[in-house]
Design a protein around this motif. Structure first.
Motif, PDB file in Angstrom:
ATOM      1  N   CYS A  24       0.842  -1.203   0.000  1.00  0.00           N
ATOM      2  CA  CYS A  24       0.000   0.000   0.000  1.00  0.00           C
ATOM      3  C   CYS A  24       0.869   1.241   0.000  1.00  0.00           C
ATOM      4  N   TYR A  25       0.431   2.271  -0.726  1.00  0.00           N
ATOM      5  CA  TYR A  25       1.003   3.609  -0.587  1.00  0.00           C
ATOM      6  C   TYR A  25      -0.032   4.387   0.220  1.00  0.00           C
ATOM      7  N   GLY A  26       0.218   4.612   1.490  1.00  0.00           N
ATOM      8  CA  GLY A  26      -0.799   5.216   2.349  1.00  0.00           C
ATOM      9  C   GLY A  26      -1.992   4.284   2.399  1.00  0.00           C
ATOM     10  N   GLY A  48       2.433  -5.860 -18.008  1.00  0.00           N
ATOM     11  CA  GLY A  48       1.244  -5.115 -17.591  1.00  0.00           C
ATOM     12  C   GLY A  48       1.388  -3.662 -17.992  1.00  0.00           C
ATOM     13  N   PRO A  49       0.279  -2.946 -18.032  1.00  0.00           N
ATOM     14  CA  PRO A  49       0.319  -1.551 -18.489  1.00  0.00           C
ATOM     15  C   PRO A  49       0.946  -0.605 -17.468  1.00  0.00           C
ATOM     16  N   ASN A  50       1.125   0.645 -17.841  1.00  0.00           N
ATOM     17  CA  ASN A  50       1.636   1.678 -16.926  1.00  0.00           C
ATOM     18  C   ASN A  50       0.773   1.720 -15.669  1.00  0.00           C
ATOM     19  N   GLY A  51       1.439   1.815 -14.546  1.00  0.00           N
ATOM     20  CA  GLY A  51       0.706   1.970 -13.286  1.00  0.00           C
ATOM     21  C   GLY A  51       0.117   0.680 -12.740  1.00  0.00           C
ATOM     22  N   ALA A  52       0.416  -0.457 -13.362  1.00  0.00           N
ATOM     23  CA  ALA A  52      -0.161  -1.733 -12.915  1.00  0.00           C
ATOM     24  C   ALA A  52       0.402  -2.183 -11.578  1.00  0.00           C
ATOM     25  N   GLY A  53       1.613  -1.708 -11.244  1.00  0.00           N
ATOM     26  CA  GLY A  53       2.231  -2.121  -9.988  1.00  0.00           C
ATOM     27  C   GLY A  53       3.484  -2.947 -10.194  1.00  0.00           C
ATOM     28  N   LYS A  54       4.031  -2.931 -11.403  1.00  0.00           N
ATOM     29  CA  LYS A  54       5.191  -3.781 -11.721  1.00  0.00           C
ATOM     30  C   LYS A  54       6.426  -3.352 -10.920  1.00  0.00           C
ATOM     31  N   SER A  55       6.737  -2.057 -10.948  1.00  0.00           N
ATOM     32  CA  SER A  55       7.919  -1.590 -10.197  1.00  0.00           C
ATOM     33  C   SER A  55       7.692  -1.763  -8.696  1.00  0.00           C
ATOM     34  N   THR A  56       6.470  -1.525  -8.272  1.00  0.00           N
ATOM     35  CA  THR A  56       6.134  -1.695  -6.850  1.00  0.00           C
ATOM     36  C   THR A  56       6.438  -3.124  -6.410  1.00  0.00           C
ATOM     37  N   LEU A  57       6.096  -4.083  -7.265  1.00  0.00           N
ATOM     38  CA  LEU A  57       6.337  -5.493  -6.950  1.00  0.00           C
ATOM     39  C   LEU A  57       7.822  -5.751  -6.722  1.00  0.00           C
ATOM     40  N   PRO A  95      16.988  -1.026 -11.224  1.00  0.00           N
ATOM     41  CA  PRO A  95      15.756  -0.233 -11.249  1.00  0.00           C
ATOM     42  C   PRO A  95      15.531   0.450 -12.593  1.00  0.00           C
ATOM     43  N   GLU A  96      14.294   0.907 -12.790  1.00  0.00           N
ATOM     44  CA  GLU A  96      13.928   1.596 -14.028  1.00  0.00           C
ATOM     45  C   GLU A  96      14.887   2.759 -14.310  1.00  0.00           C
ATOM     46  N   THR A  97      15.370   3.397 -13.247  1.00  0.00           N
ATOM     47  CA  THR A  97      16.209   4.597 -13.380  1.00  0.00           C
ATOM     48  C   THR A  97      17.698   4.292 -13.556  1.00  0.00           C
ATOM     49  N   ASP A 174      13.935  -4.078 -14.129  1.00  0.00           N
ATOM     50  CA  ASP A 174      12.733  -3.261 -14.305  1.00  0.00           C
ATOM     51  C   ASP A 174      12.805  -2.536 -15.644  1.00  0.00           C
ATOM     52  N   GLU A 175      12.053  -3.032 -16.604  1.00  0.00           N
ATOM     53  CA  GLU A 175      11.965  -2.444 -17.948  1.00  0.00           C
ATOM     54  C   GLU A 175      13.315  -2.198 -18.616  1.00  0.00           C
ATOM     55  N   PRO A 176      14.105  -3.263 -18.832  1.00  0.00           N
ATOM     56  CA  PRO A 176      15.419  -3.048 -19.436  1.00  0.00           C
ATOM     57  C   PRO A 176      15.371  -2.482 -20.842  1.00  0.00           C
ATOM     58  N   GLU A 206       8.390  -5.957 -17.899  1.00  0.00           N
ATOM     59  CA  GLU A 206       8.451  -5.378 -19.246  1.00  0.00           C
ATOM     60  C   GLU A 206       7.103  -4.870 -19.729  1.00  0.00           C
ATOM     61  N   GLN A 207       7.154  -3.804 -20.501  1.00  0.00           N
ATOM     62  CA  GLN A 207       5.966  -3.424 -21.277  1.00  0.00           C
ATOM     63  C   GLN A 207       6.084  -3.994 -22.684  1.00  0.00           C
ATOM     64  N   ASN A 208       7.315  -4.318 -23.071  1.00  0.00           N
ATOM     65  CA  ASN A 208       7.555  -4.948 -24.376  1.00  0.00           C
ATOM     66  C   ASN A 208       7.260  -6.449 -24.234  1.00  0.00           C
TER      67      ASN A 208
HETATM   68  N1  LIG Z   1       5.601   6.533  -3.928  1.00  0.00           N
HETATM   69  C1  LIG Z   1       4.331   6.379  -4.325  1.00  0.00           C
HETATM   70  N2  LIG Z   1       3.331   6.978  -3.636  1.00  0.00           N
HETATM   71  C2  LIG Z   1       2.040   6.818  -4.013  1.00  0.00           C
HETATM   72  N3  LIG Z   1       1.637   6.073  -5.056  1.00  0.00           N
HETATM   73  C3  LIG Z   1       2.597   5.467  -5.771  1.00  0.00           C
HETATM   74  C4  LIG Z   1       4.001   5.582  -5.449  1.00  0.00           C
HETATM   75  N4  LIG Z   1       4.707   4.865  -6.341  1.00  0.00           N
HETATM   76  C5  LIG Z   1       3.807   4.331  -7.186  1.00  0.00           C
HETATM   77  N5  LIG Z   1       2.553   4.680  -6.852  1.00  0.00           N
HETATM   78  C6  LIG Z   1       1.314   4.278  -7.539  1.00  0.00           C
HETATM   79  O1  LIG Z   1       1.217   2.867  -7.484  1.00  0.00           O
HETATM   80  C7  LIG Z   1       0.715   2.349  -8.715  1.00  0.00           C
HETATM   81  C8  LIG Z   1       1.722   1.352  -9.298  1.00  0.00           C
HETATM   82  O2  LIG Z   1       2.909   2.050  -9.663  1.00  0.00           O
HETATM   83  P1  LIG Z   1       4.163   1.326 -10.301  1.00  0.00           P
HETATM   84  O3  LIG Z   1       5.228   2.337 -10.442  1.00  0.00           O
HETATM   85  O4  LIG Z   1       4.455   0.110  -9.513  1.00  0.00           O
HETATM   86  O5  LIG Z   1       3.570   0.902 -11.719  1.00  0.00           O
HETATM   87  P2  LIG Z   1       4.315   0.242 -12.968  1.00  0.00           P
HETATM   88  O6  LIG Z   1       3.491  -0.945 -13.357  1.00  0.00           O
HETATM   89  O7  LIG Z   1       5.754   0.042 -12.661  1.00  0.00           O
HETATM   90  O8  LIG Z   1       4.133   1.378 -14.082  1.00  0.00           O
HETATM   91  P3  LIG Z   1       5.133   1.830 -15.281  1.00  0.00           P
HETATM   92  O9  LIG Z   1       4.914   0.823 -16.361  1.00  0.00           O
HETATM   93  O10 LIG Z   1       4.597   3.170 -15.666  1.00  0.00           O
HETATM   94  O11 LIG Z   1       6.515   1.865 -14.760  1.00  0.00           O
HETATM   95  C9  LIG Z   1       0.470   3.555  -9.613  1.00  0.00           C
HETATM   96  O12 LIG Z   1      -0.884   3.889  -9.526  1.00  0.00           O
HETATM   97  C10 LIG Z   1       1.328   4.642  -9.004  1.00  0.00           C
HETATM   98  O13 LIG Z   1       0.792   5.921  -9.221  1.00  0.00           O
END
Ligand SMILES: Nc1ncnc2c1ncn2[C@@H]1O[C@H](COP(=O)(O)OP(=O)(O)OP(=O)(O)O)[C@@H](O)[C@H]1O
Ligand SMILES: [Mg+2]
Length: 264
Positions: A24-26, A48-57, A95-97, A174-176, A206-208
């Protein structure tokens, strides 16, 4: 959730076993009850698409984000370990960065990846450097060049090479392919595919989807923080939903455009 095929790693114990992960973020849940497994030496993709939670995982697996659920690595529950301890156990994240030191040379960036060994006067870091130079001859050719002046593809190679300097058994990328030209993407994926033979397992975000599934043994699809599909990479690449949503071709086209590489 649709399961194309389960039990992919039950023949051998999983190196990584993530069980019911929640992040959870908050108050906002970014990952809801995701379970994934990575078998030793295999390549597993999460698409998965942008914002799916891949980097979070990935950030939760390496310990940079607090999570609920269980993360088992090499038979140990690592939930309570610090990031540094997880790295020491053999998990590496690119990391992505990328996070390279732009003003430092290629070789110094690599050596930072084995800083613990270097500090402990463990000469094994030199073998590791040789190995990374074998995998990435271009890094050897340019070992004195400042990292910041390398091309995008070379910087990605450097980021992967630096992660490998720590001798990981699980490499998380993360997204090489992000922002790279198609020819370089092909080269990066060939390198990832080749890592399988070295015994390193790769968890690839990957998004690819096309390139990712071509080199992978198994794949997971996540959308808005939940697993929606999983299966052997070849089967996933033929799944109509994957074809339509992630491979960018219409339903009417044949699904056999994706040919999985033979598993070593
Ligand atoms: N530090 C944060 N605080 C609050 N919400 C966050 C934070 N980091 C990510 N999120 C939210 O969590 C969700 C998942 O983000 P994440 O970066 O894991 O997605 P992603 O699948 O890696 O996307 P992308 O393909 O764009 O890299 C998104 O809705 C994002 O806005
Ligand atoms: Mg991301």
């Amino acid at each position: 959730m649709t399961m194309l095929q389960m039990n992919h790693s039950q023949t051998s114990p999983a190196l990584l076993n993530v069980d019911n992960l929640r992040v959870c973020y908050g108050k906002v849940e970014a990952i809801s009850n995701i379970s994934i497994q990575v078998a030793p030496g295999s390549i597993v993709s999460v698409i998965g698409p942008n914002g799916a939670g891949k980097s979070t995982l990935l950030n939760a697996i390496i310990g940079m984000l607090p999570s609920r659920g269980e993360i088992h690595y090499d038979g140990l529950t690592i939930n309570d370990l610090e990031v540094e301890e997880r790295v020491q156990a053999g998990i590496a994240l690119v990391p992505e960065t990328r996070e390279l030191f732009a003003d430092m040379s290629v070789q110094d960036n690599l050596l930072l990846g084995s800083f613990r060994r270097y500090r402990a006067r463990d000469k094994q870091y030199l073998d590791q450097l040789d190995w990374v130079y074998q995998l990435f001859p271009r890094l050897k050719e340019r070992h004195l060049q400042a990292a910041g002046t390398m091309s995008g593809g070379e910087r990605q190679m450097l980021a992967i090479g630096r992660a490998l300097m720590g001798k990981p058994r699980l490499l998380m990328l993360d997204e090489p392919s992000l922002g790279l030209a198609p020819l370089i993407v092909k080269e990066i994926f060939q390198i990832i595919s080749g890592l399988r033979e070295t015994g390193v397992a790769t968890l690839l975000i990957e998004q690819n989807a096309r390139a990712a599934l071509q080199v992978s043994d198994y794949g997971y699809v996540i959308e808005t923080g939940s697993l929606v599909l999983e299966g052997q990479a070849g089967a996933l690449a033929c799944d109509p939903k994957v074809i339509e949503t992630y491979l960018g071709i219409g339903k009417s086209r044949k699904a056999d455009v994706v040919v999985p590489l033979p598993v070593a």
